[in-house]
Design a protein around this motif. Structure first.
Motif, PDB file in Angstrom:
ATOM      1  N   GLY A 197      46.540 -42.190 -30.134  1.00 25.15           N
ATOM      2  CA  GLY A 197      45.233 -41.726 -30.596  1.00 25.15           C
ATOM      3  C   GLY A 197      45.325 -41.511 -32.096  1.00 25.15           C
ATOM      4  N   ALA A 198      45.456 -40.238 -32.512  1.00 21.22           N
ATOM      5  CA  ALA A 198      45.615 -39.952 -33.939  1.00 21.22           C
ATOM      6  C   ALA A 198      46.349 -38.618 -34.143  1.00 21.22           C
ATOM      7  N   LEU A 212      48.773 -37.924 -36.010  1.00 23.94           N
ATOM      8  CA  LEU A 212      49.171 -37.697 -37.405  1.00 23.94           C
ATOM      9  C   LEU A 212      47.949 -37.679 -38.329  1.00 23.94           C
ATOM     10  N   GLY A 213      46.803 -37.276 -37.785  1.00 24.54           N
ATOM     11  CA  GLY A 213      45.550 -37.325 -38.541  1.00 24.54           C
ATOM     12  C   GLY A 213      45.366 -36.222 -39.567  1.00 24.54           C
ATOM     13  N   HIS A 214      46.325 -35.331 -39.679  1.00 25.18           N
ATOM     14  CA  HIS A 214      46.297 -34.286 -40.699  1.00 25.18           C
ATOM     15  C   HIS A 214      47.677 -34.306 -41.381  1.00 25.18           C
ATOM     16  N   ASP A 215      47.938 -33.418 -42.309  1.00 28.57           N
ATOM     17  CA  ASP A 215      49.216 -33.394 -43.033  1.00 28.57           C
ATOM     18  C   ASP A 215      50.399 -33.467 -42.059  1.00 28.57           C
ATOM     19  N   PHE A 216      51.404 -34.251 -42.410  1.00 29.02           N
ATOM     20  CA  PHE A 216      52.520 -34.464 -41.485  1.00 29.02           C
ATOM     21  C   PHE A 216      53.799 -34.778 -42.244  1.00 29.02           C
ATOM     22  N   TYR A 247      44.971 -36.218 -30.402  1.00 35.20           N
ATOM     23  CA  TYR A 247      44.586 -36.315 -31.813  1.00 35.20           C
ATOM     24  C   TYR A 247      44.699 -34.969 -32.504  1.00 35.20           C
ATOM     25  N   THR A 248      44.837 -35.061 -33.825  1.00 36.38           N
ATOM     26  CA  THR A 248      44.872 -33.886 -34.681  1.00 36.38           C
ATOM     27  C   THR A 248      43.619 -33.916 -35.534  1.00 36.38           C
ATOM     28  N   PRO A 249      42.827 -32.842 -35.489  1.00 36.70           N
ATOM     29  CA  PRO A 249      41.591 -32.835 -36.280  1.00 36.70           C
ATOM     30  C   PRO A 249      41.888 -32.909 -37.778  1.00 36.70           C
ATOM     31  N   ARG A 250      40.894 -33.343 -38.525  1.00 40.96           N
ATOM     32  CA  ARG A 250      41.065 -33.493 -39.976  1.00 40.96           C
ATOM     33  C   ARG A 250      41.104 -32.153 -40.691  1.00 40.96           C
ATOM     34  N   SER A 251      40.545 -31.130 -40.076  1.00 40.17           N
ATOM     35  CA  SER A 251      40.440 -29.836 -40.767  1.00 40.17           C
ATOM     36  C   SER A 251      41.527 -28.863 -40.320  1.00 40.17           C
TER      37      SER A 251
END
Lengths: 244, 244
Positions: B124-125, B127-131, B238-242
């Protein structure tokens, strides 16, 4: 006929960095949705509708994609770089979570070359050891979280890649980030500014943290800070594989 | 005629993830050098010599590539994934630094799809935020450095990707890593094991840290640990953007 969404990354700009599977899925699409400059990279053809929208409406764009797919369209959502790194994939899943009517829409994510890896390759191999990626924009998180992450990453001795280091609406925060990094890592640490990476006008500039100034970065720049072992060899910047 | 080295990434396995520029440079090569399974991905042809070597001799392999290029060969050094992420690019620059006779050899690095981004896309996502990305092998750094980085990354609330989580020669360190992560992040945190990512037999398994056991990983697994906001929506992670 049932629709689907493919969330794809076009890479940072050079067309030879677009993967064959992304080219292929675009050729099957009925609709392409994304931020204007990314949609402009897609060749028009009969049977394909291009939906170019402004950058600030990711959730609206994601909802639009889900609506079209639920109605049978084959929708490609385009990001630059990798869609899962500070891009559209998380926005689509946020929209899906918030709107249960879209449950069951088929979603595929296809990876792309993210900007930090193209920048690292252009410089040499500054991300050749453990590293982190931080979005320096405070649009979606408080600046205090960014400051804390810069300190933790420094103390972990990670190499660091920064996305969205600076914009016209927040011209001075990057200077604060540099001050934190100097405090944590010292002034000799290498920092690389990679602007328009992989484009014809790509520009790389590596200096020490002591020499770095906030005007070296803008929204088209990816910034890479080395770890304590990052160094130059000839024209290249690299981080050794080992750590003490 | 002057030789050169191109250090390229073949992506994690699926051939449709190999970028066109990497395909093109391989077509121009006189020599391809790399670890056996990666060289085996290159089609033989007249005028091309394939040099497949064992994994444990990266510096010898890099020196071999530099020697051939200095003698006029067009050498492609192949890695899987991205050559700048725990792969051959840093090894070539280490060899160059240690052996000044190779100064002036033309070296280009071409990025590839690294395993964590293919794994993230498949899940999915997450790693969608800082990682951050950490190599869990202690071949080139002490285990104490890895432990420290796991703690700092946890306190930064980074999502984390782990390369080389476990091997036959060090079967128990990954269990120690899991114990540190449970201590720092709690038992509810999501962890995804992605084995043979992008290959036909790809297998994804997402559990909580409390449920995770060391035998869920091996050398063919990329592990992704979410941040405090990472969650499931339908079949996706998924990881939210915020962030708060």
């Amino acid at each position: 006929m049932s629709g689907w969404i493919a969330i794809v990354g076009l890479g940072p700009g050079r067309e030879t960095l677009v993967t064959p599977e992304v080219r292929d899925v675009i050729s099957q699409a009925t609709d392409v949705i994304g931020y204007i400059p990314y949609v402009n990279r897609i060749s028009p053809r009969d049977g394909l509708t291009l939906h170019a929208t402004d950058n600030r409406v990711e959730i609206d764009r994601a909802t639009h994609a889900l609506t079209l797919a639920q109605n049978g369209a084959r929708v490609v959502v385009v990001s630059s770089g990798d869609p899962g790194v500070f891009a559209m994939a998380s926005a689509v899943f946020e929209a899906l979570e918030a709107q249960p009517r879209f449950e069951g829409v088929e979603i595929t994510v296809m990876p792309g070359i993210t900007a930090m890896l193209a920048a690292s390759a252009a410089a040499g191999a500054p991300l050749g050891h453990d590293f982190c990626a931080i979005n320096l924009s405070d649009n979606l998180k408080p600046w205090s979280v960014i400051e804390h992450r810069l300190r933790m990453a420094s103390r972990a001795d990670f190499a660091m890649a920064f996305y969205n280091p600076r914009s016209k609406s927040r011209p001075h925060q990057f200077g604060e980030a540099l001050a934190i990094l100097r405090e944590e890592c010292g002034t000799d640490r290498l920092i690389t500014f990679a602007r328009n990476v992989s484009h014809a006008d790509q520009r790389l500039n590596t200096v020490s943290l002591g020499e770095a100034t906030e005007d070296m970065a803008d929204m088209r720049t990816v910034v890479i800070v080395g770890n304590s072992a990052t160094r130059r060899v000839g024209p290249y910047i690299y981080t050794p594989r080992s750590a003490l």
